[in-house]
Enzyme design. Sequence first.
Site, PDB file in Angstrom:
ATOM      1  N   HIS A 156      62.380  60.670 104.922  1.00  0.00           N
ATOM      2  CA  HIS A 156      62.029  61.764 104.010  1.00  0.00           C
ATOM      3  C   HIS A 156      60.518  61.985 103.940  1.00  0.00           C
ATOM      4  O   HIS A 156      60.075  63.053 103.531  1.00  0.00           O
ATOM      5  CB  HIS A 156      62.688  61.602 102.625  1.00  0.00           C
ATOM      6  CG  HIS A 156      62.048  60.624 101.689  1.00  0.00           C
ATOM      7  ND1 HIS A 156      62.508  59.340 101.514  1.00  0.00           N
ATOM      8  CD2 HIS A 156      60.995  60.748 100.852  1.00  0.00           C
ATOM      9  CE1 HIS A 156      61.778  58.719 100.608  1.00  0.00           C
ATOM     10  NE2 HIS A 156      60.846  59.555 100.190  1.00  0.00           N
ATOM     11  N   ASP A 202      66.767  55.393 106.008  1.00  0.00           N
ATOM     12  CA  ASP A 202      65.650  56.288 105.688  1.00  0.00           C
ATOM     13  C   ASP A 202      64.344  55.850 106.378  1.00  0.00           C
ATOM     14  O   ASP A 202      63.430  55.349 105.736  1.00  0.00           O
ATOM     15  CB  ASP A 202      65.470  56.334 104.163  1.00  0.00           C
ATOM     16  CG  ASP A 202      64.665  57.536 103.712  1.00  0.00           C
ATOM     17  OD1 ASP A 202      64.014  58.173 104.560  1.00  0.00           O
ATOM     18  OD2 ASP A 202      64.678  57.842 102.504  1.00  0.00           O
ATOM     19  N   SER A 219      57.182  55.308  98.808  1.00  0.00           N
ATOM     20  CA  SER A 219      58.114  55.574  99.889  1.00  0.00           C
ATOM     21  C   SER A 219      57.459  55.229 101.209  1.00  0.00           C
ATOM     22  O   SER A 219      56.323  55.626 101.462  1.00  0.00           O
ATOM     23  CB  SER A 219      58.508  57.051  99.907  1.00  0.00           C
ATOM     24  OG  SER A 219      59.566  57.239  99.040  1.00  0.00           O
TER      25      SER A 219
HETATM   26  N1  ARG Z   1      64.214  59.771  95.409  1.00  0.00           N
HETATM   27  C1  ARG Z   1      63.382  59.524  96.539  1.00  0.00           C
HETATM   28  C2  ARG Z   1      61.945  59.922  96.222  1.00  0.00           C
HETATM   29  O1  ARG Z   1      61.614  60.094  95.095  1.00  0.00           O
HETATM   30  C3  ARG Z   1      63.896  60.190  97.756  1.00  0.00           C
HETATM   31  C4  ARG Z   1      63.721  61.659  97.791  1.00  0.00           C
HETATM   32  C5  ARG Z   1      64.165  62.289  99.071  1.00  0.00           C
HETATM   33  N2  ARG Z   1      65.583  62.549  99.095  1.00  0.00           N
HETATM   34  C6  ARG Z   1      66.207  63.572  98.443  1.00  0.00           C
HETATM   35  N3  ARG Z   1      67.490  63.659  98.476  1.00  0.00           N
HETATM   36  N4  ARG Z   1      65.554  64.472  97.768  1.00  0.00           N
HETATM   37  O2  ARG Z   1      61.175  60.490  96.909  1.00  0.00           O
HETATM   38  N1  GLU Z   2      61.302  58.281  97.044  1.00  0.00           N
HETATM   39  C1  GLU Z   2      60.061  58.001  96.364  1.00  0.00           C
HETATM   40  C2  GLU Z   2      58.833  58.407  97.168  1.00  0.00           C
HETATM   41  O1  GLU Z   2      58.865  59.284  97.960  1.00  0.00           O
HETATM   42  C3  GLU Z   2      60.021  56.562  96.002  1.00  0.00           C
HETATM   43  C4  GLU Z   2      60.948  56.373  94.902  1.00  0.00           C
HETATM   44  C5  GLU Z   2      60.235  56.036  93.636  1.00  0.00           C
HETATM   45  O2  GLU Z   2      59.779  56.917  92.926  1.00  0.00           O
HETATM   46  O3  GLU Z   2      60.155  54.815  93.406  1.00  0.00           O
HETATM   47  O4  GLU Z   2      57.759  57.945  96.994  1.00  0.00           O
END
Ligand code: ARG
Ligand code: GLU
Length: 720
Positions: free
Chosen positions: A84, A210, A655
């Site tokens: 991502h 991922d 991330s």
């Molecule tokens: N929750 C994760 C973050 O905050 C992954 C986000 C990417 N995936 C998604 N389905 N939006 O970035």
């Molecule tokens: N998916 C999040 C990011 O892109 C990390 C998840 C979180 O917030 O811990 O940084």
Amino acid sequence: MRRILTLIAAIIICVSNAAAQGGMWLPVLAEQRIADMQKNGFKLKAEDIYSVNKACMKDAVVLFGGGCTGEFVSDNGLIFTNHHCGRSFIQQHSTLDHDYLANGFWAKNLTDELPCDGLEIQILDRMELISEDEGDLTQEGIRNAVIAKYRSQYGDKLEYSIEAFYGGNVYYLFAYKVFKDVRLVAAPPSSIGNYYSDTDNWMWPRHSGDFSVFRVYADKNNNPAEFSNANIPYKPKSHFKISLKGLNDGDFTMVFGYPGVTESYLPSCAVKFRQDVEMPTRVCVRQVIMDLMTEAMDYDRQIKIDYASRYSAVENGKKKWEGAIAGLRTYKAVWRKQELEREFQNRVNNSELRDKYSNIVKAFCSIYNGANIRASRCVFFFMESLYGLSQFKAGEQLTRLKNSMANPSSNIDNEINNVESKLRATFDRRDSTLERSIFEAMYKMYCDSCSDFLPDNLDSLYEAREILDAQEFVSDYYNTSLAAQLQTALQMVDDCREALKLTGKKRETKIEDIVETLSHDVGVYFYEAFIRTLFQKAYFTYYDMVKAEDDMYKRYQAALLEVMPEIIPFPDANSTLRFTYGKVGGFVPRDAVIYKSFTTLDGVIAKDRSTPADYDAPSALETLHRNRDYGRYADKDGSMHVCFVASNRTTGGNSGSPVVNGDGHLVGINFDRCWEGTMSDIMYDPSICRNISVDIRYVLFLIDKLGKAGNIIKELDVVK
Ligand code: ARG
Ligand code: GLU
């Protein structure tokens, strides 16, 4: 500040083990944590984490694309990060014929690698505490002078920045090497990298692979350089070895990366404001927008493609805040903070600090008065809703056009070009029917909840145009405003260009006509009236409130450092490099439910067969599973481990961060947090807060067996 620095130095001594959990530690202070880390299973020394004299782990961790983390995994500049995080760069190279997002991408040699436009990698060269003798670092001039001083010391090949810690009580200088030639090396299909991304986002159990792979290129002297075919793979000072040993519950893990923002030391009233005002407002608006988007996306495939990333972004924040609200309430964050404030007050009242601090909590809380809450709720509402809509933004551009035309400057051609490109961007990949239904829903909600902040002259507009209610207003807007469609807006841009080509009286009359037309356009009229009112009645109030909050947060943190140093052992995350450590382990999300610490490929395949599915796992993956063709990447239990959870405190920006074991070897790539613990940005609770990582053995398995990219595997330093 000298006093604060002395206090910070003293903190190390009194941080209890409980407080050590959930720390986001400054690498430069690794020495302070190393004894505790070693007690918990870490086998390396502080200088292996951070040193300016010898190669160390910090040289192998990079800031990826400004908002994510990545890590070097070979001495040829190879980087792992999340899928991502690399997504937009994979998208950059995807076409219908070569759909790398859908099918994955595996470079088999250096010439296959794809240069990524706009991708930058930053490597921290050093960070240094700035002496208080430098003066007030909120002043631009002083900051520049300090940077100039460091630049003359460390050279101009580095990029420098100054960052505030503890709300601005302490400042550090950062020097980075910035690389601009970064190429895409590999990515699994989205049906693996983003597997069940929307359904499972922020949730455990999780089954995404991922990850994506990039390479940093440098000039022949190993220095950063703009893209060139003559560039060669960068030789990092250090890179991670990769362990196939696997993990057990209770094992030490450390995450090293660039966490964005936390607010750990807010008083109860500020937590309450976020929990009861800010997050619910944002969630409520986003839910309505998502419902409308889902309906349209389910109905029309083109809309599904066009709105995919926007939908994910809206959903990502919404789901996180929902988790945070639930977590803060369940774990009684406000109440716990109040208890802490009582203790603070006791200590203050019984000491010589009484005069200095006895009123500070009260003063902080006075910020959240009725007027401020009403104003900020509507500012949040506006920013989440109307502000993102193409027709509203087009109104903004046409307003700009009107103002430029009313008084054409020598720069008018550029201004018009600018308006044109903004208009095109505003309407890019937007469906006008969907935007209209969102506009209608948002405007109605705004009229109902924020009537105090509607333009006074809206009544006369309604009257003049015989509009009865919000719905009719939106119809009128869509039927008559030039801002309603890209074509009509662009036609106006062309008219302006034509008018400017005329001379003399003709030109004057034509320009007057245009300004007149634009002034009477509902979109322009509404934008001007709406924004003026919002600024005068709500935004300035909100802005002052935020400034007061920042100021109080700084003062309150200084007070905590003095009065209760044990509860403020590390500064909030601020997008600078931090390490955090914890243990592998599942958790109990609610009564009678126990979550294990890892998921397996069996789970991926089982999910795949259930409906509804976000994606179908590729059949090649099913075949590998059917044949249990896991090679050396299988766990000792015989299964293929996919993801695992641990108690490392992470946040957005982490991330792609390397997750290492006690030997400092890479065992995973961090990519998310568990929903039940997303409150950790405000309050971390080790019983429930977990970071989610993809198991490095799954990453290698996919590269090797699915991507058949033995070339990549050969570069890695794999240890058993
Ligand atoms: N929750 C994760 C973050 O905050 C992954 C986000 C990417 N995936 C998604 N389905 N939006 O970035
Ligand atoms: N998916 C999040 C990011 O892109 C990390 C998840 C979180 O917030 O811990 O940084």
